[in-house]
Design a protein around this motif. Structure first.
Motif, PDB file in Angstrom:
ATOM      1  N   CYS B 156       7.920  32.670  -0.390  1.00 18.78           N
ATOM      2  CA  CYS B 156       8.755  31.549  -0.855  1.00 18.78           C
ATOM      3  C   CYS B 156      10.216  31.977  -0.999  1.00 18.78           C
ATOM      4  O   CYS B 156      11.121  31.152  -0.838  1.00 18.78           O
ATOM      5  N   TYR B 157      10.456  33.253  -1.298  1.00 22.89           N
ATOM      6  CA  TYR B 157      11.834  33.750  -1.387  1.00 22.89           C
ATOM      7  C   TYR B 157      12.464  33.830   0.008  1.00 22.89           C
ATOM      8  O   TYR B 157      13.641  33.549   0.182  1.00 22.89           O
ATOM      9  N   ALA B 159      11.779  31.846   2.264  1.00 17.58           N
ATOM     10  CA  ALA B 159      11.950  30.461   2.711  1.00 17.58           C
ATOM     11  C   ALA B 159      13.084  29.755   1.979  1.00 17.58           C
ATOM     12  O   ALA B 159      13.452  28.653   2.353  1.00 17.58           O
ATOM     13  N   CYS B 160      13.628  30.394   0.934  1.00 13.75           N
ATOM     14  CA  CYS B 160      14.566  29.703   0.046  1.00 13.75           C
ATOM     15  C   CYS B 160      16.022  30.007   0.418  1.00 13.75           C
ATOM     16  O   CYS B 160      16.506  31.118   0.176  1.00 13.75           O
ATOM     17  N   PRO B 172      11.674  30.780  -6.471  1.00 13.21           N
ATOM     18  CA  PRO B 172      10.463  29.957  -6.599  1.00 13.21           C
ATOM     19  C   PRO B 172       9.317  30.626  -7.376  1.00 13.21           C
ATOM     20  O   PRO B 172       8.790  30.033  -8.322  1.00 13.21           O
ATOM     21  N   CYS B 206      18.086  25.381  -7.877  1.00 13.71           N
ATOM     22  CA  CYS B 206      17.210  24.833  -6.819  1.00 13.71           C
ATOM     23  C   CYS B 206      17.726  23.475  -6.375  1.00 13.71           C
ATOM     24  O   CYS B 206      18.028  22.620  -7.204  1.00 13.71           O
ATOM     25  N   CYS B 212       9.632  26.264   0.374  1.00 15.88           N
ATOM     26  CA  CYS B 212       8.818  27.266  -0.332  1.00 15.88           C
ATOM     27  C   CYS B 212       7.365  26.809  -0.415  1.00 15.88           C
ATOM     28  O   CYS B 212       6.442  27.601  -0.224  1.00 15.88           O
ATOM     29  N   SER B 213       7.173  25.513  -0.690  1.00 15.46           N
ATOM     30  CA  SER B 213       5.800  25.005  -0.814  1.00 15.46           C
ATOM     31  C   SER B 213       5.099  24.934   0.541  1.00 15.46           C
ATOM     32  O   SER B 213       3.891  25.092   0.632  1.00 15.46           O
ATOM     33  N   CYS B 216       3.881  28.595   1.352  1.00 17.57           N
ATOM     34  CA  CYS B 216       3.025  29.310   0.390  1.00 17.57           C
ATOM     35  C   CYS B 216       1.604  29.458   0.937  1.00 17.57           C
ATOM     36  O   CYS B 216       0.947  28.464   1.242  1.00 17.57           O
TER      37      CYS B 216
END
Lengths: 133, 251
Positions: B156-157, B159-160, B172, B206, B212-213, B216
């Motif tokens: 998720c990091y 992806a952020c 996240p 954010c 991030c979701s 996952c």
């Protein structure tokens, strides 16, 4: 041994490389036509305070093809903004016992009914207020 | 289906490279071979100098996260057959983290952020063991169970983009773990975690990109957790205003 970690800089084009990022920026970019649309409306209100002639000229100016295209873009941006926002509501509003899907459906129905009521009120009040004359 | 697949790995050897460069390896293709197994094949048969992390091979340990064709994914949960038609795939270390070597990202920053939110059950007063365990109803478990599935893989990091822009953002997974413990009926630490959530580096950094979701591997839905953190932060702000108006101290 000394460390030498490599740090990749975040380039301006980071959002181009992934469809998820492109969708995100498209959603955020809907704010721009809506902002311009708000300015157009405020201008109309200002023209209204200047008298009937000024207001009629403002209305006529909006008939230009460029402004019609802009309004079409603004409507599309507004619909996309609303649709993507409602899509995200279940992540913000979590009610025990009610599924995210039901919360989303509820918002969609409420948005449709709310829009229909506002549109209905506008259509009814327009002739009552004297229409375009 | 071809009998081999080209795997391009972004190599970075800190002693000799200034930046990562791709190296091609041809790996025999079989439908049940995962990307992690392909990396093991390369290491064992083609190039023992290749560096990457792995441990459990079953999406539990969270070690083998890499960028696979530009997407953050677990090597053990991604199979070569998905790329068979194209005949190639590209691997690099997780985005948004410094690259230590080859496919190994330095996730220290993420670990620091995790510690900031105190991801453990905090008790105001410790109970003697003779009083028995802290019990919980199934409904109380249900409130946080989804968020407790996080395996700290760091996808998720990667992806952020907000973490990529400024890695002081708690990010996240850390914010998800903060919510996970705040929702736990056995925990007394939520007031202590609010400072981290409310801070500049907290939930408000954010912008709800939501990727991030999508990435996952355990369906934790960190975007939901972070944005529920915004709701909690807003309520906390309102309560603090009330307290200040009544001449009390904020928390």
């Amino acid at each position: 041994m000394t460390r030498k970690p490599y740090r990749a800089p975040q380039r301006w084009s980071w959002w181009l490389k992934n469809p998820a990022y492109r969708r995100y920026l498209l959603r955020e970019a809907t704010a721009l036509p809506l902002f311009i649309y708000a300015l157009v409306l405020v201008t109309g209100l200002y023209r209204y305070t200047q008298g009937q002639l000024a207001f009629t000229r403002w209305l006529e100016a909006l008939q230009a093809p460029g402004w019609l295209v802009f309004h079409a873009v603004a409507v599309a941006a507004c619909v996309l903004h609303a649709a993507t926002w409602i899509e995200l509501v279940p992540k913000l509003l979590v009610v025990p016992g009610i599924s995210g899907r039901s919360i989303k459906r509820g918002h969609q129905v409420a948005a449709l009914i709310g829009s229909a009521l506002v549109l209905g009120a506008a259509l009814v009040s327009w002739p009552l207020a004297g229409g375009a004359s | 289906m071809s009998d081999s697949i080209a795997i391009y790995v972004a190599r970075y050897r800190p002693g000799q490279d200034e930046a990562p460069t791709e190296q091609r390896y041809d790996v025999p293709l079989s439908t049940d071979l995962s990307v992690l197994e392909a990396l093991n094949y390369i290491k064992d048969e083609l190039d023992p100098t290749l560096a990457y992390r792995w441990s459990c091979r079953m999406a539990i340990c969270g070690s083998c996260g890499v960028m696979i064709d530009g997407e953050p994914r677990l090597g053990c949960k991604t199979f070569l057959r998905e790329f068979a038609d194209r005949g190639e795939l590209h691997l690099r270390a997780l985005d948004n983290f410094p690259v230590e070597r080859d496919l190994i990202a330095d996730v220290e920053r993420f670990m620091d952020h995790l510690e900031t939110v105190k991801p453990w059950t905090v008790h105001n007063s410790e109970r003697p063991v003779s009083e028995g365990e802290y019990r919980q109803t199934p409904a109380e478990l249900e409130r946080y169970q989804q968020f407790s599935q996080c395996i700290n893989c760091g996808l998720c990091y990667a992806a952020c983009p907000q973490f990529g822009r400024d890695d002081s953002f708690l990010g996240p997974a850390a914010l998800t773990l903060a919510l996970r413990y705040n929702l736990d009926s056995r925990d007394d630490g939520s007031a202590g975690r609010m400072a981290a959530l409310n801070a500049d580096e907290g939930v408000w950094r954010c912008t709800f990109v939501g990727y991030c979701s999508e990435v996952c591997p355990k369906d934790v839905d960190p975007a939901q957790a972070v944005n529920r953190g915004k709701v909690a932060s807003t309520i906390n702000y309102g309560l603090n205003l009330l307290r200040l108006a009544r001449g009390e101290h904020d928390t």
